[in-house]
Write a protein that holds these residues in place. Structure first.
Motif, short mmCIF file in Angstrom:
data_model
loop_
_atom_site.label_atom_id
_atom_site.label_comp_id
_atom_site.label_asym_id
_atom_site.label_seq_id
_atom_site.Cartn_x
_atom_site.Cartn_y
_atom_site.Cartn_z
N THR A 35 0.78 -1.33 0.03
CA THR A 35 0.03 -0.01 -0.14
C THR A 35 0.97 1.24 -0.09
O THR A 35 0.45 2.54 -0.24
CB THR A 35 -0.92 0.02 1.15
OG1 THR A 35 -0.05 -0.26 2.53
CG2 THR A 35 -2.05 -0.85 1.02
N ASP A 36 2.12 0.87 0.45
CA ASP A 36 3.12 2.46 0.50
C ASP A 36 3.49 2.89 -1.13
O ASP A 36 3.55 4.24 -1.29
CB ASP A 36 4.34 1.88 0.93
CG ASP A 36 4.29 1.51 2.43
OD1 ASP A 36 3.30 1.84 3.13
OD2 ASP A 36 5.19 0.92 2.92
N LEU A 37 2.97 2.10 -2.04
CA LEU A 37 3.38 2.62 -3.31
C LEU A 37 2.44 3.72 -3.88
O LEU A 37 2.97 4.89 -4.50
CB LEU A 37 3.30 1.30 -4.43
CG LEU A 37 3.41 1.87 -5.92
CD1 LEU A 37 5.01 1.98 -6.09
CD2 LEU A 37 3.04 1.01 -7.07
N GLY A 81 -0.83 3.77 3.30
CA GLY A 81 0.51 3.45 3.09
C GLY A 81 1.37 4.72 3.73
O GLY A 81 0.93 5.70 3.78
N ASN A 82 2.61 4.48 3.64
CA ASN A 82 3.71 5.34 4.18
C ASN A 82 4.65 5.67 2.99
O ASN A 82 4.87 4.90 2.05
CB ASN A 82 4.55 4.54 5.18
CG ASN A 82 3.97 4.46 6.25
OD1 ASN A 82 2.92 4.84 6.87
ND2 ASN A 82 4.70 3.39 7.35
N LEU A 83 4.97 7.05 3.10
CA LEU A 83 5.92 7.30 1.97
C LEU A 83 7.33 6.49 2.14
O LEU A 83 8.14 6.32 3.09
CB LEU A 83 6.35 8.70 2.09
CG LEU A 83 7.45 9.41 1.17
CD1 LEU A 83 6.84 9.37 -0.19
CD2 LEU A 83 7.64 10.82 1.67
N ILE A 84 7.76 5.99 0.84
CA ILE A 84 9.12 5.24 0.78
C ILE A 84 10.11 6.26 0.66
O ILE A 84 10.22 6.65 -0.24
CB ILE A 84 9.07 4.07 -0.23
CG1 ILE A 84 7.91 3.21 -0.20
CG2 ILE A 84 10.38 3.43 -0.31
CD1 ILE A 84 7.62 2.03 -1.20
N LEU A 85 10.82 6.60 1.93
CA LEU A 85 11.52 7.79 1.98
C LEU A 85 12.89 7.63 0.86
O LEU A 85 13.09 8.91 0.29
CB LEU A 85 12.17 7.95 3.40
CG LEU A 85 12.79 9.21 3.85
CD1 LEU A 85 11.57 10.50 3.74
CD2 LEU A 85 13.41 9.36 5.16
N PRO A 86 13.51 6.70 0.66
CA PRO A 86 14.72 6.58 -0.08
C PRO A 86 14.37 7.21 -1.66
O PRO A 86 15.16 7.91 -2.32
CB PRO A 86 15.10 5.30 -0.30
CG PRO A 86 14.60 4.51 0.81
CD PRO A 86 13.33 5.29 1.28
N VAL A 87 12.93 7.17 -2.06
CA VAL A 87 12.67 7.55 -3.42
C VAL A 87 12.62 9.12 -3.33
O VAL A 87 13.13 9.76 -4.49
CB VAL A 87 11.33 7.10 -3.81
CG1 VAL A 87 10.92 7.79 -4.93
CG2 VAL A 87 11.15 5.61 -3.75
#
Length: 925
Positions: A257-259, A277-283
């Motif tokens: 769901t993070d996408l 979802g959570n923001l995927i930080l490295p992106v």
């Protein structure tokens, strides 16, 4: 400002490549290194970030697309809706992109076109359900690529490739076809990546996202929650990221769901309202600290708003508290930043705030995921009440339904004209109005028309009055002096005790998730115990009767008969006069003469051996499903000749076991049909002919399968003609039993066509056990209809698991629905899949009807008793299970264990209802 406008996009163009059923080890494991060299190189040394996305069950395509695009967790009903997806009304990434004026192009699985109608400026959908198509379905997507990549008139390109999923369904994850398909996908990713790099401008980079919607189990299907099904790769590839240096660590685990929230930030769109979802930080890691903090704050703000909508006491939620603390620290950081403080301290403080935000996001996300299940309790209660009332009526009518007249009557006129009925209707309508006007959330039952709602209320009231009048009748009868004391006094035999204990034990076991996961163990145990009890009865019947003098023999036989009845079925199918008892005792002794007697004594042991062999054919359940079994050994490509030999022998055995009671025409049709089954399997490359050395061109086998269908329809038609003749023209029981047997043999031929070749021995053993029990157990022991029905039901349930089925969605063999079809046709596909899944219970139920109709010596009520007991055996576990599931709705495994089981039970009830209708149609009384 953080409030006035949304941040600007980070990427100019985004391409999402979704490869259906892509498991994490297909990219990060040995298969990835071998078959996907370019992707592996980008992951290890290129400008990319790789993750393993964890998927929530049910792992089927449509709910997973919903999760990817909305960031929310779909409900379990989506498994059924998956067959025909309605438009998606929730706030989602595609709608937001279209509203922001982005141009979206889509090619691939037409589920997207159904979910997002009128959202794409250009699309080409391919049907996802035709699983025997491995190549065309992907070529239809790839043929557009060269043209689209050259164009500039799009912002978001989505490609959904289905070939890998289809290969998994038909041949499994270790099939030799998987490698070439992964290599094809690798070349496509290479083409897209190079094209995106060549088009890039200095201002904004492009982004390529590679993901799977779900994984694949060890058998190649999906729907459940095994590790292979819930872990899929998620790759972000863009020149904006830093080049990797150093060895590749194990990819980090994120939620699927993070996408949605990550892509929303990347495209400069609002995050979908219901996303958990959570923001995927490295992106976004390449951006300045201020921007990064702004992105995570936006995500936290959206999650806390969603929490406020769903939870009254949201302020006490630990995630919400953490978010408020982080927000405060963020404010302090901004003050320092605006004062022009650019030191190392500011950066470290920023990292600290970021960490606080990420922890808050994680906690918010997990508490929201747990709450996502919003239950419509009122509708559920109404349904449960109706079901329990029907069950009570069935239980109260046991004595009458199993009497010699076999009546099942529900008193209708007294309740409909009673005061109680009208009072109950009024009361229920009042409750309905109060609930529907005060309910805040949407309620299914309240959204129905008033006419329907009143109809339901009347049904509940009428059933209630029917139950009360039935109870009153039982009390009246118990006060009357007994007319026939002999009939009402009954003793319990071991069989009756076992049947009762087994039924109660199985129903109670449904309250535990482990017992549902491993339900096959319960049924295997019950039929093994049944065989041992039958063995004891046979010994008693053979030896006790022989050793006594003839006079004593009849009394023993009488006792044995009176014990052999099921509790309420007193002397039903057996004429009660003493003379016939004597005749029966002697005929029974004659029947089991010489060799027959010893075969009869050995038959329970032979059945036990058959069941033991079947258990090692297919490992099922959840805990031990991955263990190697004989079925896996047979289906591996190096054992094709052994599989071919086994399939040929099985088909011959099926012919010999079924043909004995068919007419000549049906025998010929059966032989040709079984030959057609082998030709079909040879055509699609599962088995080989002795003269064939290498696998010749593999086709879809459509002609061969249709050739078999013609014979199936022919045999069933012949049987139906005989049945109509027996019903309309003459009441001849021999014509009727021939007709029934032909319908049965037609269904056996259909099952032989739909079963995978390694499963054909299941069909052989099913027919063998039925023949042995008919000839050597039921006839000599003279059980009554109720007991024989329950034995049939138990064996039917065991054979459901012998086929390799379980209570998880993943074991449904979807490919059975496409045998002989050129494209996806909904109704035949659903019918064939359901038939192949429930072949075991179905064949045992039809055999029961054949047996009860063909036994001339039985009372005419036998078929009626059989139908009633079969319906009752199905109703008890389902009704109790519905109550249990409602109580356990917040259980940890509600979606992975209890819900799929409820789905199986629901379909099984439909099938049982059809069987009972057929029974009733065949019962002349």
């Amino acid at each position: 400002s953080n409030w006035t406008k949304i941040p600007s996009p980070l990427f100019k163009k985004v391409v999402i490549v979704l490869i259906d059923a892509l498991r994490d080890d297909f990219v990060f494991g040995s298969k990835g290194k071998q078959f996907m060299p370019y992707t592996t190189q980008v992951v290890e040394k290129g400008t990319s970030y790789s993750f393993i996305a964890e998927v929530k069950p049910p792992t089927v395509t449509m709910p997973r697309i919903k999760a990817l695009m909305t960031g929310s967790i779909p409900g379990f009903i989506d498994v059924i809706v998956n067959l025909n997806s309605p438009a998606l009304l929730d706030d989602n990434l595609i709608w937001q992109a279209k509203t922001a004026g982005k141009r979206i192009i889509f090619y691939g699985d037409d589920t997207w076109v159904k979910l997002f109608p009128k959202h794409f400026v250009e699309y080409d959908g391919t049907t996802s359900f035709f699983v025997s198509d491995f190549t065309e379905v992907d070529d239809n997507v790839t043929r557009h690529l060269d043209r689209v990549l050259k164009r500039e008139d799009w912002d978001l390109l989505i490609l959904h490739y289905l070939g890998l999923d289809h290969i998994g369904h038909v041949t499994g994850p270790n099939s030799p076809l998987v490698g070439p398909k992964l290599r094809e996908m690798d070349n496509i990713l290479k083409k897209i990546h190079i094209s995106l790099l060549s088009k890039e401008e200095a201002s904004l980079p492009n982004l390529l996202v590679v993901c799977g919607d779900h994984g694949m189990s060890e058998t190649g299907s999906h729907g459940g929650s095994s590790e292979g099904e819930v872990h899929t790769p998620l790759l972000f590839i863009s020149s904006a990221f830093e080049k990797r240096s150093g060895p590749l660590a194990q990819p980090e685990l994120v939620q699927q769901t993070d996408l949605a929230s990550t892509l929303a930030v990347g495209l400069g769109l609002p995050i979908s309202r219901n996303s958990v979802g959570n923001l995927i930080l490295p992106v976004v890691g390449g951006k300045t600290m201020r921007e990064q903090l702004r992105f995570v704050h936006l995500n936290g703000f959206q999650l806390s708003k969603l929490l406020q909508e769903n939870t009254p006491a949201y302020e006490k939620d630990p995630g919400y508290e953490h978010f408020k603390i982080a927000e405060k620290s963020h404010g302090n950081w901004i003050k320092l930043y605006l004062e022009g403080n650019n030191s190392e301290i500011l950066l470290n403080l920023g990292k600290k705030v970021l960490k606080q935000y990420l922890e808050a996001l994680k906690t918010l996300s997990s508490s929201l995921s747990k709450q996502v299940a919003q239950y419509d309790m009122y509708s559920m209660m109404v349904g449960t009440v109706i079901i329990m009332e029907v069950l009570l009526l069935l239980l109260l009518s046991i004595p009458k339904a199993l009497s010699s007249r076999a009546e099942f009557e529900v008193p209708l006129s007294p309740p409909l004209f009673s005061l109680l009925f009208y009072l109950m209707c009024l009361m229920l309508c009042a409750v309905h109005i109060i609930v529907c006007t005060s309910a805040e959330s949407l309620c299914y039952f309240c959204s129905m028309s008033w006419l329907t709602a009143v109809g339901v209320m009347m049904l509940i009231s009428a059933l209630m009055c029917g139950i009360l009048s039935a109870i009153a009748k039982i009390f009246e009868n118990s006060r009357l002096p007994l007319k026939n004391p002999v009939v009402s006094s009954f003793s319990w035999s071991e069989i009756d005790v076992l049947i009762l204990a087994g039924t109660v034990g199985h129903v109670l076991s449904l309250g535990a998730s482990s017992f549902i996961e491993e339900e096959h163990q319960t049924w295997y145990f019950l039929i093994n115990t049944l065989c041992l009890v039958l063995c004891q009865e046979l010994c008693r019947n053979n030896f006790l009767l022989k050793e006594c003098d003839p006079q004593h023999s009849t009394t023993v036989k009488q006792n044995f008969d009176s014990i052999g009845e099921a509790s309420e079925c007193k002397n039903i199918d057996i004429p009660a006069a003493g003379s016939s008892k004597l005749g029966k005792a002697t005929s029974s002794a004659e029947f089991i003469k010489g060799s027959d007697k010893w075969i009869s004594l050995a038959s329970p042991w032979i059945i036990l051996i058959c069941c033991r062999l079947l258990r090692s054919l297919n490992q099922t359940g959840v805990q031990w499903a991955h263990r190697p079994d004989f079925g896996h050994w047979l289906t591996s490509s190096e054992h094709k000749s052994e599989l071919s030999f086994l399939a040929a022998v099985s088909l011959l055995m099926i012919f010999f076991l079924v043909q004995r009671r068919c007419s000549l025409v049906s025998k010929i049709a059966m032989a040709l049909g079984l030959l057609g089954v082998y030709s079909y399997r040879a055509a699609i490359g599962n088995v080989i002919f002795p003269w064939q050395h290498d696998s010749k061109d593999i086709s879809k086998g459509i002609t061969e399968a249709r050739f078999v269908y013609v014979f199936v329809l022919g045999i069933v038609f012949t049987g139906t003609k005989d049945l109509l003749k027996s019903q309309v023209i003459s009441a001849d029981s021999s014509v009727k039993s021939t007709g029934l047997w032909e319908v049965y043999s037609g269904l056996v031929l259909l099952a032989a066509l739909l079963f995978r070749p390694h499963n054909l021995p299941v069909l052989v053993f099913c027919l063998l056990i039925q023949t042995m029990m008919t000839r050597y157990i039921w006839r000599p022991l003279k059980f009554d209809a109720a007991q024989i029905t329950i034995m049939h039901y138990w064996f039917g349930q065991a054979f459901f698991y012998f086929q390799g089925n379980s209570n998880g969605i993943a074991t449904v063999d979807v490919s059975a629905g496409f045998v002989g079809l050129e494209s996806y046709v909904e109704i035949p596909a659903i019918f064939l899949t359901a038939f192949a899944t429930y072949a075991g219970p179905l064949l045992w139920a039809i055999h029961l009807l054949c047996y009860l109709s063909s036994e001339v010596s039985r009372n005419s009520a036998a078929v009626g008793h059989g139908c009633f007991c079969y319906a009752l055996m199905r109703s008890i576990p389902v009704a109790i299970y519905i109550v249990l599931v409602t109580g356990l709705r917040y259980h940890l495994f509600i979606w992975s264990v209890f819900s799929p089981k409820l789905l199986y039970e629901g379909v099984h009830v439909f099938i049982t209802a059809t069987i009972c209708l057929f029974f009733t149609a065949m019962d002349q009384n």
